[in-house]
Design an enzyme around this catalytic site. Structure first.
Site, PDB file in Angstrom:
ATOM      1  N   GLY A 155       0.831  -1.196   0.000  1.00  0.00           N
ATOM      2  CA  GLY A 155       0.000   0.000   0.000  1.00  0.00           C
ATOM      3  C   GLY A 155       0.867   1.248   0.000  1.00  0.00           C
ATOM      4  O   GLY A 155       1.994   1.242  -0.497  1.00  0.00           O
ATOM      5  N   ILE A 157       2.404   2.824   2.486  1.00  0.00           N
ATOM      6  CA  ILE A 157       3.639   2.702   3.258  1.00  0.00           C
ATOM      7  C   ILE A 157       4.580   1.697   2.607  1.00  0.00           C
ATOM      8  O   ILE A 157       5.768   1.962   2.420  1.00  0.00           O
ATOM      9  CB  ILE A 157       3.326   2.308   4.713  1.00  0.00           C
ATOM     10  CG1 ILE A 157       2.535   3.423   5.401  1.00  0.00           C
ATOM     11  CG2 ILE A 157       4.613   2.011   5.483  1.00  0.00           C
ATOM     12  CD1 ILE A 157       2.070   3.078   6.797  1.00  0.00           C
ATOM     13  N   SER A 176       0.636  -9.551  -1.209  1.00  0.00           N
ATOM     14  CA  SER A 176      -0.524  -9.327  -0.349  1.00  0.00           C
ATOM     15  C   SER A 176      -1.671 -10.069  -1.015  1.00  0.00           C
ATOM     16  O   SER A 176      -1.594 -10.418  -2.208  1.00  0.00           O
ATOM     17  CB  SER A 176      -0.836  -7.842  -0.171  1.00  0.00           C
ATOM     18  OG  SER A 176      -1.198  -7.246  -1.395  1.00  0.00           O
ATOM     19  N   THR A 235       6.467  -2.660  11.568  1.00  0.00           N
ATOM     20  CA  THR A 235       6.043  -1.346  12.045  1.00  0.00           C
ATOM     21  C   THR A 235       4.546  -1.156  11.828  1.00  0.00           C
ATOM     22  O   THR A 235       4.042  -0.038  11.955  1.00  0.00           O
ATOM     23  CB  THR A 235       6.804  -0.214  11.320  1.00  0.00           C
ATOM     24  OG1 THR A 235       6.574  -0.334   9.903  1.00  0.00           O
ATOM     25  CG2 THR A 235       8.287  -0.272  11.595  1.00  0.00           C
ATOM     26  N   ARG A 237       1.311  -3.600  12.831  1.00  0.00           N
ATOM     27  CA  ARG A 237       0.575  -3.917  14.048  1.00  0.00           C
ATOM     28  C   ARG A 237       1.106  -5.230  14.606  1.00  0.00           C
ATOM     29  O   ARG A 237       1.355  -6.184  13.851  1.00  0.00           O
ATOM     30  CB  ARG A 237      -0.924  -4.023  13.781  1.00  0.00           C
ATOM     31  CG  ARG A 237      -1.613  -2.722  13.390  1.00  0.00           C
ATOM     32  CD  ARG A 237      -1.598  -1.702  14.519  1.00  0.00           C
ATOM     33  NE  ARG A 237      -2.243  -0.448  14.161  1.00  0.00           N
ATOM     34  CZ  ARG A 237      -1.625   0.604  13.623  1.00  0.00           C
ATOM     35  NH1 ARG A 237      -0.331   0.540  13.370  1.00  0.00           N
ATOM     36  NH2 ARG A 237      -2.294   1.711  13.348  1.00  0.00           N
ATOM     37  N   GLU A 266       0.522  -3.129  24.257  1.00  0.00           N
ATOM     38  CA  GLU A 266       1.268  -1.875  24.338  1.00  0.00           C
ATOM     39  C   GLU A 266       0.690  -1.011  25.454  1.00  0.00           C
ATOM     40  O   GLU A 266      -0.527  -0.910  25.569  1.00  0.00           O
ATOM     41  CB  GLU A 266       1.212  -1.130  23.000  1.00  0.00           C
ATOM     42  CG  GLU A 266       1.875  -1.886  21.860  1.00  0.00           C
ATOM     43  CD  GLU A 266       1.833  -1.119  20.541  1.00  0.00           C
ATOM     44  OE1 GLU A 266       1.501   0.091  20.550  1.00  0.00           O
ATOM     45  OE2 GLU A 266       2.130  -1.724  19.497  1.00  0.00           O
ATOM     46  N   HIS A 285       6.761   1.836  19.628  1.00  0.00           N
ATOM     47  CA  HIS A 285       5.737   2.326  18.697  1.00  0.00           C
ATOM     48  C   HIS A 285       5.970   3.803  18.366  1.00  0.00           C
ATOM     49  O   HIS A 285       5.133   4.669  18.629  1.00  0.00           O
ATOM     50  CB  HIS A 285       4.324   2.107  19.255  1.00  0.00           C
ATOM     51  CG  HIS A 285       3.295   2.011  18.148  1.00  0.00           C
ATOM     52  ND1 HIS A 285       2.101   1.342  18.286  1.00  0.00           N
ATOM     53  CD2 HIS A 285       3.277   2.501  16.882  1.00  0.00           C
ATOM     54  CE1 HIS A 285       1.403   1.417  17.176  1.00  0.00           C
ATOM     55  NE2 HIS A 285       2.105   2.118  16.297  1.00  0.00           N
TER      56      HIS A 285
END
Length: 317
Positions: A155, A157, A176, A235, A237, A266, A285
């Site tokens: 996508g 990123i 993907s 980076t 989830r 987290e 994060h």
């Protein structure tokens, strides 16, 4: 004041640096900032029960259906970003809670990904700690030029990360579930199967969106294909990766290493086994934590609250 607004999880104490929250007083809105995560469910409910507006920083505090039902005064929930998997949007809609979002920085997460990848390739976190303890050059890193990067999720990123990889002289492959040949070609990468991605890549970087279907998309089978010389970078989830398999791979040596900015839980508990796992680069994060990102997050969250108070909500999710 006719409304109370809670700004959550302002760990750095900077919410007022990026938006004029006091100006909301003209709309009868009083603001309270919470700088620490809530320790348990009861403390969260007790703290937020009197608020009608909440501004949440990404997924730091979850709002599932059960929590939303225990916050009867809540009327507006603002999340930074336009997607937040920890908010039950349907439950909010049923309860009459408006959910709004913000834009974000297109550069923050890809740049953080590349920082982690470089740190893992050169063992920077380990070597920095070793130097402070009086030891020099304990490990041997590797160059990225000529290596293969596997991008899991091409996508916005993932495409940026692929571009960085090409600039470093890497071959880039991608997978993907719905990736098309022409989309991959337009990004300058080669589309492969999921198994081939983990088998061929020296480094795999995870960039798919978390959903019920993608939960655990990287499991033991994939990590074993990546192998004892391979590096996993995440980076996106935490729950996208099988955490137990990841720990086994690191501790047993059949996975080369991991560079992680996201986790199943987290903040990561102080006794979490990842903190003592070998061959890791771990950050808390930080993917979206930049001045540019916060300016848009807090600035547009302020706009969302102001617009809602005027009866014209913005960026409704």
């Amino acid at each position: 004041m006719s409304h109370r607004l809670a700004i959550l999880d302002d760990y750095q104490g900077v919410a007022y640096d990026y938006a004029p929250w006091d100006q909301l007083a003209v709309h009868g809105i009083g603001v309270t900032v919470f700088g620490e995560p809530f320790q348990d469910e009861e403390s969260l409910i007790q703290a937020l029960r009197g608020f009608s507006i909440v501004v949440a920083m990404r997924e730091r505090t979850a709002f599932n259906a059960a929590r939303l039902h225990q916050l009867p005064r809540l009327k507006l929930l603002v999340t930074t970003g336009m997607a937040n998997s920890s908010i039950d949007i349907e439950a909010a809609r049923e309860l009459g809670i408006t959910v709004c979002g913000t834009g974000g920085s297109p550069a923050a997460a890809p740049e953080m990904t590349w920082a982690l990848l470089l740190a893992a390739a050169r063992n920077l976190q380990f070597e920095g700690n070793a130097m402070r303890a009086g030891r020099l050059q304990s490990t041997v890193g590797f160059e990225l030029s000529g290596k293969t990067l596997g991008v899991l999720g091409l996508g916005k990123i993932g495409s940026k990360v692929a571009g960085y990889a090409r600039a470093f002289g890497m071959d880039v492959i991608a997978w993907s579930p719905n990736l098309r040949e022409e989309t991959a070609a337009a990004a300058g990468v080669r589309r492969v199967s999921k198994d081939a991605l983990f088998r061929e890549a020296d480094v795999v970087s995870v960039h798919v969106r978390l959903s019920e279907r993608s939960h655990g998309v990287v499991g033991e089978e994939e990590l074993r294909l990546l192998g004892p010389d391979g590096i996993l970078v995440n980076t996106a989830r935490g729950p996208l990766v099988d955490g137990d398999a990841l720990l086994r791979g690191l501790n047993e040596g059949w996975l080369g290493g991991a560079a992680l900015d996201v986790y199943d839980v987290e903040p990561l508990p102080a006794d979490h086994p990842l903190l003592s796992a070998p061959r890791t680069v771990l950050t808390p994060h930080l993917g979206y934590v930049t001045a540019e990102s916060y300016a848009r997050f807090y600035g547009e969250a302020f706009e969302d609250v102001q617009a809602w108070a005027q009866g014209k909500p913005l960026r409704v999710i």
